[in-house]
Enzyme design. Structure first.
Site, PDB file in Angstrom:
ATOM      1  N   ASP A  83      -3.815   2.261  -5.273  1.00  0.00           N
ATOM      2  CA  ASP A  83      -2.482   2.236  -4.654  1.00  0.00           C
ATOM      3  C   ASP A  83      -2.229   1.012  -3.771  1.00  0.00           C
ATOM      4  O   ASP A  83      -1.294   1.011  -2.994  1.00  0.00           O
ATOM      5  CB  ASP A  83      -2.248   3.525  -3.852  1.00  0.00           C
ATOM      6  CG  ASP A  83      -2.801   3.438  -2.442  1.00  0.00           C
ATOM      7  OD1 ASP A  83      -3.858   2.817  -2.256  1.00  0.00           O
ATOM      8  OD2 ASP A  83      -2.156   3.977  -1.527  1.00  0.00           O
ATOM      9  N   GLU A  84      -3.065  -0.016  -3.876  1.00  0.00           N
ATOM     10  CA  GLU A  84      -2.794  -1.181  -3.028  1.00  0.00           C
ATOM     11  C   GLU A  84      -3.154  -2.487  -3.725  1.00  0.00           C
ATOM     12  O   GLU A  84      -4.073  -2.532  -4.541  1.00  0.00           O
ATOM     13  CB  GLU A  84      -3.522  -1.081  -1.679  1.00  0.00           C
ATOM     14  CG  GLU A  84      -5.016  -1.072  -1.794  1.00  0.00           C
ATOM     15  CD  GLU A  84      -5.712  -1.054  -0.443  1.00  0.00           C
ATOM     16  OE1 GLU A  84      -5.437  -1.927   0.398  1.00  0.00           O
ATOM     17  OE2 GLU A  84      -6.552  -0.176  -0.245  1.00  0.00           O
TER      18      GLU A  84
ATOM     19  N   ASP B 212       0.866  -1.195   0.000  1.00  0.00           N
ATOM     20  CA  ASP B 212       0.000   0.000   0.000  1.00  0.00           C
ATOM     21  C   ASP B 212       0.901   1.243   0.000  1.00  0.00           C
ATOM     22  O   ASP B 212       1.742   1.412   0.871  1.00  0.00           O
ATOM     23  CB  ASP B 212      -0.882  -0.030   1.262  1.00  0.00           C
ATOM     24  CG  ASP B 212      -1.943   1.073   1.256  1.00  0.00           C
ATOM     25  OD1 ASP B 212      -2.970   0.871   1.907  1.00  0.00           O
ATOM     26  OD2 ASP B 212      -1.736   2.115   0.620  1.00  0.00           O
TER      27      ASP B 212
END
Ligand code: TTP
Ligand code: MG
Length: 402
Positions: free
Chosen positions: A105-106, A11
């Protein structure tokens, strides 16, 4: 971790804000807040410096400005963040095809059995962090465990720039003291309900009588009970099907001008179409969403006979749906949005088929436009109708990035 599954959860740290700080060194070490800058804007994210003022995601921008008046407030540059996201995901794919993206973003990575190629999972995790830093100039936090839930929990434990391993023998010390709200799937409401049952920590849930918990919160009890014991058999699913691609705008002032609504729809249609093309998807259904100043919300849908990823086709359909809403000149609109659904893989993307038709000329034109926009930014090429809008003063609306 040799004999068990090895799952990583990666993340990025303060993602949107970190990208802006990277691109403008004068922002480094400062409270930076990204989000909608209009009167009804909402915070997308805040740099860690801004978080110490109590600013966080989903907070109204007006509240953020009260808490952090000296903060630097910037709009969301979705195009830029998506392009960094693609870079980061490309790094993940160097190590395993089992990458399950959860958001921009993860992602989860199943690196079980990758030791022979890349070394132990710990090494892979550190290498990924290193490559992200070297190639994007950003930091990520990584969690490593034998299941998804614990890997996700681990990545959050030492943010930013963290690397945390949770082994089975760590559950009691590391996991059980955490508040129940840290348990995946337990939102604010459920946490309050569990608190009333006397369950404040994950350890409390692990020690709870399952039948009693079921009587109060139903089936969620089984999920909570299992996770609290460190049991999560869900596999990493590399292809996370997107159900819809869309965009919506809340105006900073309610709108009555139909031309203005058309221009907004045109812009949204172009963005949605572009995202469809980037995702190699075509949509069969379009839904228009309209929210009046009174908050009354209405939706209208249309299904095409042939799926599309064309901005003009989406715009034409959206305009017709808007007409069907039968707006009166006195109607005041607060929000307008387009969503496309019934998504299917674009022709020829899954496998090239000799008998498929060649993509049409329009498709080539759109791809060229997309490439130009990737290279030179969103405003490099645009339809005549949007020009006035792009060069007008600061846009007055908030865009909800998906
Ligand atoms: P997160 O990973 O939740 O947050 P973050 O990366 O900013 O910070 P952290 O270090 O805690 O991971 O979300 C990733 C991005 O998604 C974030 O930078 C902005 C965007 N986002 C929103 O636009 N709205 C939201 O409510 C949230 C939570 C995130
Ligand atoms: Mg993040």
């Amino acid at each position: 971790m040799a004999s068990r599954n090895c799952i990583l959860h990666v993340d990025m740290d303060a993602f949107f804000a970190a990208v802006e700080q990277r691109d403008n060194p004068s922002l480094q070490g400062k409270p930076v807040i990204i989000g909608g800058l209009g009167a009804r804007g909402v915070v997308s994210t805040a740099s860690y410096e801004a978080r110490s003022f109590g600013v966080h995601s989903a907070m109204p921008m007006s509240e953020a400005k009260r808490r952090c008046p000296k903060g630097i407030y910037l709009p969301v540059n979705g195009q830029k963040y998506r392009s960094v996201s693609r870079q980061v995901f490309a790094i993940f794919h160097r190590y395993t095809p089992l990458v399950e993206g959860l958001s921009i973003d993860e992602a989860f990575l199943d690196v079980t059995g990758c030791e022979t190629l890349f070394g132990p999972a710990e090494t892979i995790a550190l290498q990924i962090k290193n490559e992200i830093r070297q190639e994007t100039g950003l930091t990520a936090s990584v969690g490593l465990s034998y299941c998804k839930f614990l890997a996700k929990l681990a990545s959050d434990l030492n943010k930013p720039d963290g690397f945390t391993i949770i082994r089975e023998e760590d559950i009691q010390n590391l996991v059980h003291p955490l508040p129940i709200s840290k348990l995946w799937g337990v939102g604010e409401k459920a946490a309050a309900q569990l608190n009333r049952l006397g369950i404040r920590t994950i350890g409390d849930a692990a020690a709870m009588d399952l039948a009693k918990m079921r009587r109060t919160i139903g089936h969620l009890a089984d999920h909570i009970f299992q996770l609290s014991q460190g049991i999560d058999p869900r596999p990493v699913e590399p292809y996370h099907e997107r159900k819809s691609i869309g965009q919506e705008v809340t105006f900073s002032e309610d709108v009555t001008d139909i031309e203005f609504l058309h221009t907004s729809l045109l812009e949204q249609a172009e963005t949605v179409a572009r995202e469809l093309r980037q995702s190699h998807m075509e949509a069969k259904t379009i839904t228009l969403k309209l929210r009046y100043a009174s908050f009354q919300t209405t939706t209208k849908s249309h299904t095409w006979t042939e799926p599309t990823q064309s901005g003009s086709k989406i715009y034409q359909a959206a305009k017709q749906l808007l007409q069907k809403c039968g707006l009166r000149p006195t109607d005041r609109i607060r929000l307008i949005g387009i969503s496309t659904s019934s998504l299917i893989a674009e022709r020829g993307h899954v496998q090239a088929n000799l008998f498929d038709q060649a993509p049409d000329k329009n498709h080539h034109l759109q791809e060229t436009v997309d490439r130009l926009k990737d290279k030179f930014g969103e405003t490099v090429i645009t339809r005549a109708r949007l020009v006035k809008k792009h060069f007008a003063d600061a846009p007055s609306e908030r865009r909800n990035e998906e």
